[in-house]
Design a protein around this motif. Structure first.
Motif, PDB file in Angstrom:
ATOM      1  N   ASP A 215       0.813  -1.217   0.000  1.00 44.53           N
ATOM      2  CA  ASP A 215       0.000   0.000   0.000  1.00 44.53           C
ATOM      3  C   ASP A 215       0.846   1.268   0.000  1.00 44.53           C
ATOM      4  OD1 ASP A 215      -2.467   1.244  -0.154  1.00 44.53           O
ATOM      5  OD2 ASP A 215      -2.696   1.382   2.018  1.00 44.53           O
ATOM      6  N   ALA A 321     -11.166   0.587  -0.623  1.00 47.37           N
ATOM      7  CA  ALA A 321     -10.077   1.416  -0.090  1.00 47.37           C
ATOM      8  C   ALA A 321     -10.650   2.553   0.736  1.00 47.37           C
ATOM      9  CB  ALA A 321      -9.249   1.971  -1.242  1.00 47.37           C
ATOM     10  N   HIS A 325      -7.922   7.391  -0.325  1.00 51.32           N
ATOM     11  CA  HIS A 325      -6.914   6.653  -1.101  1.00 51.32           C
ATOM     12  C   HIS A 325      -6.979   7.078  -2.570  1.00 51.32           C
ATOM     13  CE1 HIS A 325      -4.690   3.278  -2.847  1.00 51.32           C
ATOM     14  NE2 HIS A 325      -4.254   2.996  -1.637  1.00 51.32           N
TER      15      HIS A 325
END
Length: 358
Positions: A215, A321, A325
């Motif tokens: 991530d 998400a 994000h």
């Protein structure tokens, strides 16, 4: 195929639709399209009078006895195919803070029903194959068709995809070209157009070795945020095993150049992929570098998947998400029964001394 299977115009008759594969051949190359998954591959493109380049990946276990027990997607995995809907349907495992799991819906097939079942042939000639597949009656998708056609003037294939819906829906969609990577380290360069950053996968793939921090956003494929510092994924294959999934956000082409290309140094040649970057704004990169240890991968799988998507990685069916994000808005494509959704894309090869053509 004997002549009784064709019309006077050379078009394949519908009753031959049950055959397993169809072949394309023209002055600039040859290709095979199989019924299972509607997959394209292998593909050989002619660079000049003396050189041909095999560009599409074929899984090393394809056609082996052990492959018979695998899901349709993996059984004869090769080359390129459409994913409708795109993505996985299994439990993604632990996710970063702020991420949420989502219900996968009524389609339990990884990368969609069409990727796991046999397609029918609508028509076929040595220059064009038209395939179709009907979805189960309870699916929001009614039917998918795709046409793979040679460019008679170039080492290139032009592909179209049409999706017919039963009811309105929004689904993650993607294409799945998977290209061949030779075994010699560093002899294939990955070339990307302008983009808004490359995001690493948020969780670990089961049975796989990953060397990226999860991530994270990196500015370039040559300087990805790795667990041991910056990692260069722009020259393949790597010297150590790894399995990486990344999403290149807002990828765009410049002029006639493709958004994605591979430079095969030992062949002095390039392979490019063009698609509609408005419909499918991102590219999911799958670098498979011997990093999956379980059957059928067995640490022997070398390939790069360059997958144009409107999706949150391959997680759009099983995860969400956080709102802030950069990929949170990749919610898929809106589909309507009033009009089919259509897209076109192109795969081509050319010698380095010759500019690419579209």
């Amino acid at each position: 195929m004997n002549d009784t299977n064709r019309t006077a115009e050379g078009v394949e008759r519908p009753e031959t639709a049950a055959r397993r594969a169809w072949h394309l051949a023209w002055d600039f190359g040859s290709a095979e399209v199989q019924a299972l998954g509607g997959m394209l591959g292998p593909v050989s493109l002619r660079l000049d009078d003396e050189r041909e380049l095999d560009i599409m990946h074929v899984a090393p276990w394809a056609s082996t006895t052990g492959a018979a027990s695998l899901p349709g997607l993996l059984r004869r995995m090769r080359g390129e195919w459409p994913c409708v809907p795109f993505g996985r349907t299994d439990d993604p495992g632990p996710l970063p803070p702020g991420w949420q799991r989502a219900h996968a819906g009524d389609d339990g097939w990884m990368h969609g029903y069409a990727a796991n079942h046999r397609w029918s042939c609508v028509s076929a000639t040595p220059h064009r194959v038209h395939l179709a597949i009907d979805y189960p009656a309870d699916s929001a998708i009614a039917r998918i068709e795709r046409v793979i056609a040679v460019d008679p003037r170039a080492a290139a294939l032009d592909i179209s995809l049409s999706i017919v819906s039963r009811r309105p829906s929004r689904l993650p969609l993607g294409l799945h070209p998977t290209f061949r990577i030779p075994a010699t380290p560093g002899r294939v360069q990955v070339v990307l157009g302008e983009h808004a950053g490359i995001h690493s996968y948020p969780t670990a793939a089961p049975g796989a070795v990953s060397r990226l921090l999860p991530d994270m956003r990196s500015r370039a494929l040559s300087a990805m945020a790795g667990v041991d510092g910056a990692l260069d994924l722009s020259q393949l294959p790597l010297t150590m095993p790894t399995e990486e999934l990344m999403q290149v956000r807002a990828l765009a082409a410049a002029g006639k150049a493709p958004p994605f290309a591979l430079r095969y140094l030992d062949y002095d040649a390039c392979v490019g992929l063009w698609w509609d970057t408005v419909q499918l704004p991102d590219l999911m990169l799958w670098i498979s570098n011997g990093g999956r240890i379980n059957f059928p991968w067995m640490s022997r799988h070398l390939a790069i998947g360059a997958e144009p998507v409107n999706s949150l990685f391959d997680l759009g069916r099983v995860a969400r998400a956080p709102a802030g994000h950069p990929l949170a808005d990749r919610l898929g494509v809106a589909l309507h029964p009033e009009a089919p959704w259509r897209t076109r894309y192109r795969i081509a090869a050319w010698p380095n001394a010759t500019p690419p053509t579209r």
